[in-house]
Design a protein around this motif. Sequence first.
Motif, PDB file in Angstrom:
ATOM      1  N   MET A 118       0.810  -1.212   0.000  1.00 27.01           N
ATOM      2  CA  MET A 118       0.000   0.000   0.000  1.00 27.01           C
ATOM      3  C   MET A 118       0.851   1.273   0.000  1.00 27.01           C
ATOM      4  O   MET A 118       0.595   2.184  -0.782  1.00 27.01           O
ATOM      5  N   TYR A 122       1.140   3.962  -2.986  1.00 26.55           N
ATOM      6  CA  TYR A 122       0.749   5.348  -2.716  1.00 26.55           C
ATOM      7  C   TYR A 122       1.831   6.308  -3.211  1.00 26.55           C
ATOM      8  O   TYR A 122       1.554   7.310  -3.858  1.00 26.55           O
ATOM      9  N   TYR A 210     -12.309  -1.130   0.440  1.00 25.91           N
ATOM     10  CA  TYR A 210     -12.266  -0.042   1.420  1.00 25.91           C
ATOM     11  C   TYR A 210     -10.870   0.547   1.601  1.00 25.91           C
ATOM     12  O   TYR A 210     -10.660   1.750   1.447  1.00 25.91           O
ATOM     13  N   LEU A 211      -9.881  -0.318   1.882  1.00 23.65           N
ATOM     14  CA  LEU A 211      -8.565   0.185   2.284  1.00 23.65           C
ATOM     15  C   LEU A 211      -7.893   1.033   1.204  1.00 23.65           C
ATOM     16  O   LEU A 211      -7.431   2.142   1.480  1.00 23.65           O
ATOM     17  N   LEU A 214      -9.507   4.330   0.583  1.00 23.55           N
ATOM     18  CA  LEU A 214      -9.278   5.149   1.778  1.00 23.55           C
ATOM     19  C   LEU A 214      -7.898   5.804   1.710  1.00 23.55           C
ATOM     20  O   LEU A 214      -7.718   6.959   2.108  1.00 23.55           O
ATOM     21  N   VAL A 215      -6.918   5.052   1.188  1.00 19.56           N
ATOM     22  CA  VAL A 215      -5.555   5.569   1.109  1.00 19.56           C
ATOM     23  C   VAL A 215      -5.438   6.618   0.001  1.00 19.56           C
ATOM     24  O   VAL A 215      -4.885   7.684   0.196  1.00 19.56           O
ATOM     25  N   PRO A 226     -18.220   2.654   0.502  1.00 16.16           N
ATOM     26  CA  PRO A 226     -17.682   2.193   1.795  1.00 16.16           C
ATOM     27  C   PRO A 226     -17.054   3.330   2.608  1.00 16.16           C
ATOM     28  O   PRO A 226     -17.202   3.363   3.832  1.00 16.16           O
ATOM     29  N   SER A 230     -18.400   4.315   6.286  1.00 15.56           N
ATOM     30  CA  SER A 230     -17.451   4.331   7.397  1.00 15.56           C
ATOM     31  C   SER A 230     -17.488   5.683   8.111  1.00 15.56           C
ATOM     32  O   SER A 230     -17.471   5.762   9.335  1.00 15.56           O
TER      33      SER A 230
END
Lengths: 275, 315
Positions: A118, A122, A210-211, A214-215, A226, A230
């Motif tokens: 991740m 990024y 989601y993850l 989100l990042v 999502p 959240s």
Amino acid sequence: MKNLQRIFIYTFLSLAAIVSIFPFLWMLVSITNKSVDVTQGRLLPGTHLIENMKTLFATVDIVPALINSGIIAVITTILTLLLASLAGYGFEIHRSRGKDIVFTILLLSMMIPFAAIMVPLYRMFGSISDTAPLIGIDSLGAVILPTATTAFFIFFFRQNTKMFPKDLVEAGRIDGLSELGVFFRIYMPTMKTTYAAAAIISFMNSWNNYLWPLVILQSPEKRTIPLLISNLGSSYSPDYGVIMSAIVIATLPTALVFFLMQKHFVAGMMGSVKG
Amino acid sequence: MSQQASKKAEVDLPVHYKYQETRRQKTGVFFRRKIGWLFVIVSIIAITIFNFYPMVQAFLLSFQSGMGANLEYVGFNNWQRLFGDPTFIAALTNTSIYLLIQVPLMIVLALFFSVLLNDPKLKFKGFFRIAIFLPCVTSLVAYSVVFKYLFGIDGIINQFLLNFGFISQTINFLADPFWAKVVIILAITWRWTGYNMIFYLAALQNVDKSIYEAARIDGANAFQQFFQITVPMLKPIILFTSITSTIGTLQIFDEIVNITNGGPGNATISISQYIYNLSFEYTPDFGYASTVSYVIVILVVILSIIQFRVAGEKK
């Protein structure tokens, strides 16, 4: 003795069914009740459904989130189906020792935990943000790219291609089709059910991811479903009726897909381990 | 056993034969061999860029430290820091607890359900199967939020327990280090048991019914049948599901963030959440975050090898 066993089995399965279904019932009941009623444990349908929906659409940006999630899920699914089926077909039909080795190496990527890549991902998308904003940080493109090709779907298509009649490939070649022609004109139409199963899994994965969003996503208007849920869930003074409405709306597409295509769904899950 | 072996040979032979044949056909046509690579090349490049290359990057990053983009090599400092980092130790402990309790619990439950549902005389089979599978249609975030409310201090679970006299005062499940972990384990089990059950159910359909018939004639009871026929027959699929579940639970993130957000204190924090926090919540320390992430990689590899060994498969 036999009867006792029967009673035990039915009680046990009924309990399991109740535990499995209860949260859904509670969700469906909650969207028809006021927030206060929900906290008081009301388990009967109320009359507040329209009110809750109105508040939801007026106070929460659920429509843009649905659109974002929809765009991401559809493009991801199309890319996944195209690339993974091409690769699965290539690895199986144009089999060679070299490709078998590469295939095994690709399979290893299924063991890579997303949390481990991740940060480098990024940074990678960050470094191209200025030159290519469409696939940079805070873009839907950046959400799609790393999730559109996964070894799992290549494996999935290869496993299913084992059942594809290879004579059809020869027949197509004799009829003068090019190698890609064989793929698009013969393989694709024959493998419809495999595509359907893969589409369901890919769509659900993407819709629920989601993850990574989100990042990589930052601005509120780019939020996916999502991320929105959240966010709602972590608010200090939650309006339960409204939040549950958002959750029900977010769950509807995947629930519908599941109920409409149950057979394909299970076939798809099994197709991934067979062979 | 010998019957099984001969069956295997029968299945293997044609596949092997076909493989040989297609290869022979292909050696004649050089062009066709090259075009085969065209089908796979995009995926190979994409997986290399988005999976393998970041893996190498993360490995290099694990030896670097600094804030944000100012990174410099610090040798094994990050790796030493792991052992004295209470948050990391909490994350590792919590993740291990989830793994050790949740995965076996879920697999046993799923096996149990599938055996019960495989009984041809059972009524309402379709209903039970769909009901138990239903949790799988929810997104991880959505069901996590629902569970958070269900187990809230004024949630329906507390009211239920109070009304039926199981407890005398409400339990603040999510603020208690023990109960918070229990809720997380219950939540994951609720979401994934049906998913694993489907695999077992499908595998059970391929098990020859006459084996059970023979066992019954030999006087084997239900438990003996389960442990001596069902479990050995399902071994490959049990191995598959335990590896995927292990990899999944090791990476657990969505549930933790949305049910407890790692709290109370760090009582429920997982390794993935800690990596996320190190990178994007606290002052970003990408180097140390990568070191922590490599712990998951190492665990995945070790546990997969162990599970293969335990299953004793020569695959």
